[in-house]
Design a protein around this motif. Structure first.
Motif, PDB file in Angstrom:
ATOM      1  N   GLY A  37       0.823  -1.217   0.000  1.00 57.43           N
ATOM      2  CA  GLY A  37       0.000   0.000   0.000  1.00 57.43           C
ATOM      3  C   GLY A  37       0.847   1.253   0.000  1.00 57.43           C
ATOM      4  O   GLY A  37       0.603   2.187  -0.781  1.00 57.43           O
ATOM      5  N   ASN A  38       1.864   1.269   0.875  1.00 55.13           N
ATOM      6  CA  ASN A  38       2.794   2.409   0.918  1.00 55.13           C
ATOM      7  C   ASN A  38       3.454   2.617  -0.446  1.00 55.13           C
ATOM      8  O   ASN A  38       3.564   3.748  -0.917  1.00 55.13           O
ATOM      9  CB  ASN A  38       3.883   2.173   1.967  1.00 55.13           C
ATOM     10  N   SER A  39       3.892   1.508  -1.054  1.00 54.83           N
ATOM     11  CA  SER A  39       4.558   1.592  -2.367  1.00 54.83           C
ATOM     12  C   SER A  39       3.608   2.158  -3.420  1.00 54.83           C
ATOM     13  O   SER A  39       4.022   2.984  -4.238  1.00 54.83           O
ATOM     14  CB  SER A  39       5.040   0.210  -2.823  1.00 54.83           C
ATOM     15  N   GLY A  40       2.347   1.722  -3.391  1.00 58.04           N
ATOM     16  CA  GLY A  40       1.357   2.210  -4.356  1.00 58.04           C
ATOM     17  C   GLY A  40       1.136   3.708  -4.245  1.00 58.04           C
ATOM     18  O   GLY A  40       1.162   4.434  -5.254  1.00 58.04           O
ATOM     19  N   LEU A  41       0.954   4.186  -3.006  1.00 57.12           N
ATOM     20  CA  LEU A  41       0.738   5.624  -2.782  1.00 57.12           C
ATOM     21  C   LEU A  41       1.993   6.419  -3.142  1.00 57.12           C
ATOM     22  O   LEU A  41       1.914   7.501  -3.724  1.00 57.12           O
ATOM     23  CB  LEU A  41       0.342   5.867  -1.319  1.00 57.12           C
TER      24      LEU A  41
END
Length: 316
Positions: free
Chosen positions: A301-305
């Motif tokens: 999720g962090n990587s996506g954002l």
């Protein structure tokens, strides 16, 4: 236009202007080379970077542009043939500053912190180079975070050739983040042994300084994406960052709940506790598996954002 006409009246001719689509358009002619050279005027037979700036005009007064000008990617021969030019509103060095800081504080820092906060009991018997896995991963990620922050911190100095005067609070927050980040490894290097009676001072200090640093870093990101030299699309970028903070809060809550439930189960009578410990398939493996999934989901999720913000930096 009057201001320019007064200054350069001797060299400008065929001056005209019109209002179209809410913009003032000016037309004028001047010689390519000037015999009576004035310092403010340039020969037009050379190569120049082209700047496109727009701002407000009111009551005959032209105001400074509110946004960094669009700057051509290379020099253009002014009197040469027409050419479709590419340009950017953000210098590459400032783009790098944004990329490295976002990488440090949206990925490596937050994941590294989560591992120290919630993953100490996992993989208790496995070691890497003589240290527990959680510790090696935590230390590696945090050293990377401090390194990225240090490198990124220097870039605006190189660009501005000094302190950024018009950047508001943002550079001050950056100084706090760097200073606090650098105290963390120093604090960790001189920490007392784990069985020392003063160890709790280090534990609270390390946690406290880390938490404050992360909060200031998030504030700096919110302010940084509004800087004229790296203005991310608003309000979209702010919403992405709000999403990131919400995402992090959700996972902190999930893992705190997981810990609370697990401790409750461990607090049963000695026979039950013994049963739980002797039957790892019931809780140990499941608990560990769920926690691994949570960590993977957090990092994804962090990587996506992060990627969403990096792609917008690439397009500026």
């Amino acid at each position: 236009m009057h201001h320019h006409q007064g200054k350069f009246h001797s060299v400008l001719s065929s001056v005209s202007w019109r209002l179209a689509d809410g913009y003032i358009q000016c037309r004028l002619s001047r010689p390519v080379k000037l015999t009576n050279q004035k310092r403010a005027l340039y020969d037009l037979d050379k190569d120049y970077f082209l700047f496109l700036a727009n701002g407000h005009a009111q009551y005959g007064k032209v105001w400074k542009h509110s946004q960094q000008p669009l700057i051509s990617s290379h020099r253009k021969h002014i009197t040469g043939p027409p050419e479709i030019l590419r340009g950017s509103r953000a210098p590459i060095i400032m783009k790098m500053h944004g990329v490295l800081m976002l990488l440090a504080w949206m990925l490596t820092g937050s994941v590294g912190t989560f591992i120290a906060s919630f993953y100490k009991p996992d993989w208790p018997n496995q070691t890497v180079f003589g240290q527990k896995i959680w510790f090696q991963v935590h230390r590696g990620l945090m050293i990377l975070t401090v390194t990225l922050t240090g490198v990124a911190f220097c870039l605006p100095y190189f660009y501005r050739k000094g302190w950024s005067k018009h950047a508001g609070v943002h550079p001050y927050l950056g100084c706090c983040v760097l200073t606090l980040s650098l105290t963390q490894p120093v604090m960790a290097a001189i920490r007392p042994s784990s069985d020392s009676h003063s160890r709790y001072i280090f534990n609270w200090g390390h946690w406290g300084v880390g938490s404050v640093t992360e909060i200031i870093a998030v504030a700096a990101m919110f302010l940084g994406m509004r800087q004229s030299s790296l203005l991310l699309p608003q309000p979209w970028a702010t919403h992405v960052l709000i999403g990131y903070v919400t995402w992090l809060t959700l996972f902190r809550f999930l893992l705190l709940m997981h810990r609370h439930i697990y401790i409750k189960k461990s607090a049963l009578g000695p026979d039950d506790k013994q049963a739980i410990l002797s039957d790892p398939s019931e809780h140990g493996c499941w608990g560990s598996f769920i926690k691994s999934l949570i960590l993977a989901a957090l990092a994804l999720g962090n990587s996506g954002l992060l990627m969403a913000l990096l792609s917008s930096i690439a397009e500026i």
